[in-house]
Design a protein around this motif. Structure first.
Motif, mmCIF file in Angstrom:
data_model
loop_
_atom_site.group_PDB
_atom_site.id
_atom_site.type_symbol
_atom_site.label_atom_id
_atom_site.label_comp_id
_atom_site.label_asym_id
_atom_site.label_seq_id
_atom_site.Cartn_x
_atom_site.Cartn_y
_atom_site.Cartn_z
ATOM 1 N N LEU A 226 0.781 -1.235 0.000
ATOM 2 C CA LEU A 226 0.000 0.000 0.000
ATOM 3 C C LEU A 226 0.815 1.288 0.000
ATOM 4 O O LEU A 226 0.264 2.351 -0.244
ATOM 5 N N ARG A 227 2.078 1.231 0.344
ATOM 6 C CA ARG A 227 2.905 2.439 0.470
ATOM 7 C C ARG A 227 2.259 3.426 1.447
ATOM 8 O O ARG A 227 2.014 4.588 1.137
ATOM 9 N N ARG A 228 1.963 2.934 2.639
ATOM 10 C CA ARG A 228 1.379 3.769 3.679
ATOM 11 C C ARG A 228 2.248 3.736 4.929
ATOM 12 O O ARG A 228 2.827 2.713 5.275
ATOM 13 N N GLY A 229 2.331 4.869 5.618
ATOM 14 C CA GLY A 229 3.033 4.922 6.886
ATOM 15 C C GLY A 229 2.198 4.258 7.975
ATOM 16 O O GLY A 229 0.973 4.182 7.884
ATOM 17 N N VAL A 230 2.877 3.772 9.017
ATOM 18 C CA VAL A 230 2.204 3.075 10.118
ATOM 19 C C VAL A 230 2.736 3.630 11.436
ATOM 20 O O VAL A 230 3.948 3.798 11.608
ATOM 21 N N THR A 231 1.818 3.939 12.353
ATOM 22 C CA THR A 231 2.187 4.365 13.705
ATOM 23 C C THR A 231 2.050 3.172 14.648
ATOM 24 O O THR A 231 1.027 2.473 14.623
ATOM 25 N N ILE A 232 3.072 2.948 15.491
ATOM 26 C CA ILE A 232 3.124 1.760 16.350
ATOM 27 C C ILE A 232 2.913 2.161 17.808
ATOM 28 O O ILE A 232 3.545 3.103 18.301
ATOM 29 N N VAL A 233 2.036 1.451 18.486
ATOM 30 C CA VAL A 233 1.836 1.622 19.933
ATOM 31 C C VAL A 233 2.252 0.304 20.596
ATOM 32 O O VAL A 233 1.566 -0.719 20.461
#
Length: 290
Positions: A226-233
């Motif tokens: 998807l070429r999307r950024g991901v935020t990790i918790v």
């Protein structure tokens, strides 16, 4: 890998060309089967082409709506070539030329003269065709080109100009055929916009929350597809089994939802995924080049 990329690119080009051809057929059906018999005007440059064709009727130079549609787009092709991109301009040119040819070639078939039916079905048919074209990365010309040019240089949309232009078309319908037809044309514009939004899903943003025990696999799969950024918790605990989990957040377009499902099936079939629709975003969101 290079060979696969070449095959995929060729397939994408053929897909866009066939979509441009399909759009030409669809808009000609909307024009010749519904709008013209019902005295309904479309939106944008197509509506202006209809208006000019009506004004030219009975004069020494009766230019058809099909020819006006092409002529009005010619200066916009040059603008797109300079400001947006060559590939974009070529596919836009194909969509417009196919439309002009098909409007001329496909003979009008009068199914009904009822202006309400013509407004609703003409708007629905054209909205489907326009949405299909946009979904496959093709512009239908006209105000699309102006909108992308303004957005590129200012970051702003031309929604106000669009509304003013279409208001002018609606008022023209009232002057030409009587004020009830102005309202019928406005009805057609609303139906056109609603159906186009249903088909064209790239502009609809969705927030995705993923609870997973395999964050690295999920992130790799999402970013590959998807070429999307991901935020990790990190450090999240499940209340039922008290097992360690990770929450991932990302934003996608509705058009990418099926790719997200494939990515999740590939990376972690047991993950919990929650999707919130119609979110508003601020900041950078990657959009494919037109």
């Amino acid at each position: 890998m290079d060979e696969l990329q070449r095959i995929w690119k060729r397939h994408a080009y053929l897909m866009r060309i066939s979509t441009a051809f399909m759009y030409g057929i669809i808009v000609s059906i909307a024009m010749n089967f519904f709008w013209t018999p019902g005295h309904i005007y479309s939106s944008g440059i197509t509506g202006l082409a209809q208006l000019l064709a009506t004004l030219c009727k009975g004069t020494a130079l009766p230019i058809s709506a099909a020819l006006w549609l092409f002529v009005l787009n010619v200066p916009l092709f040059f603008l797109a070539w300079k400001q947006i991109g060559h590939r974009f301009t070529i596919f836009t040119f194909l969509a417009v030329i196919f439309s002009s040819i098909m409007i001329k070639v496909i003979q009008p078939l009068t199914l009904t003269h009822d202006p309400i039916i013509c407004a609703i079905f003409g708007g629905a048919v054209n909205g489907f065709g326009t949405g299909l074209a946009l979904k496959n990365g093709i512009s239908t010309g006209g105000l699309d080109i102006m909108g992308l040019t303004v957005k590129k240089h200012t970051g702003k949309s031309i929604g106000t100009i669009n509304m003013a232009f279409n208001a002018f078309i609606v008022v023209a319908a009232g002057f030409m055929f009587g004020w009830p037809y102005a309202f019928y044309s406005a009805l057609g514009l609303v139906v056109n916009a609603r159906v186009m939004d249903m088909v064209y899903t790239r502009q609809k943003k969705m927030q995705v929350m993923i609870v997973t025990a395999r964050p690295n696999s999920v992130i790799e799969s999402i970013q590959t597809r998807l070429r999307r950024g991901v935020t990790i918790v990190h450090g999240v605990e499940g209340a039922y089994k008290h097992d360690a989990q990770t929450i991932l957040f990302t934003i996608i377009s509705q058009y990418e939802q099926s790719e997200l499902e494939r990515a999740m099936h590939e990376a972690d079939q047991h993950a919990f995924v929650s999707i919130a629709e119609n979110v508003h975003i601020m900041g950078h969101f990657y959009e494919p080049e037109p």
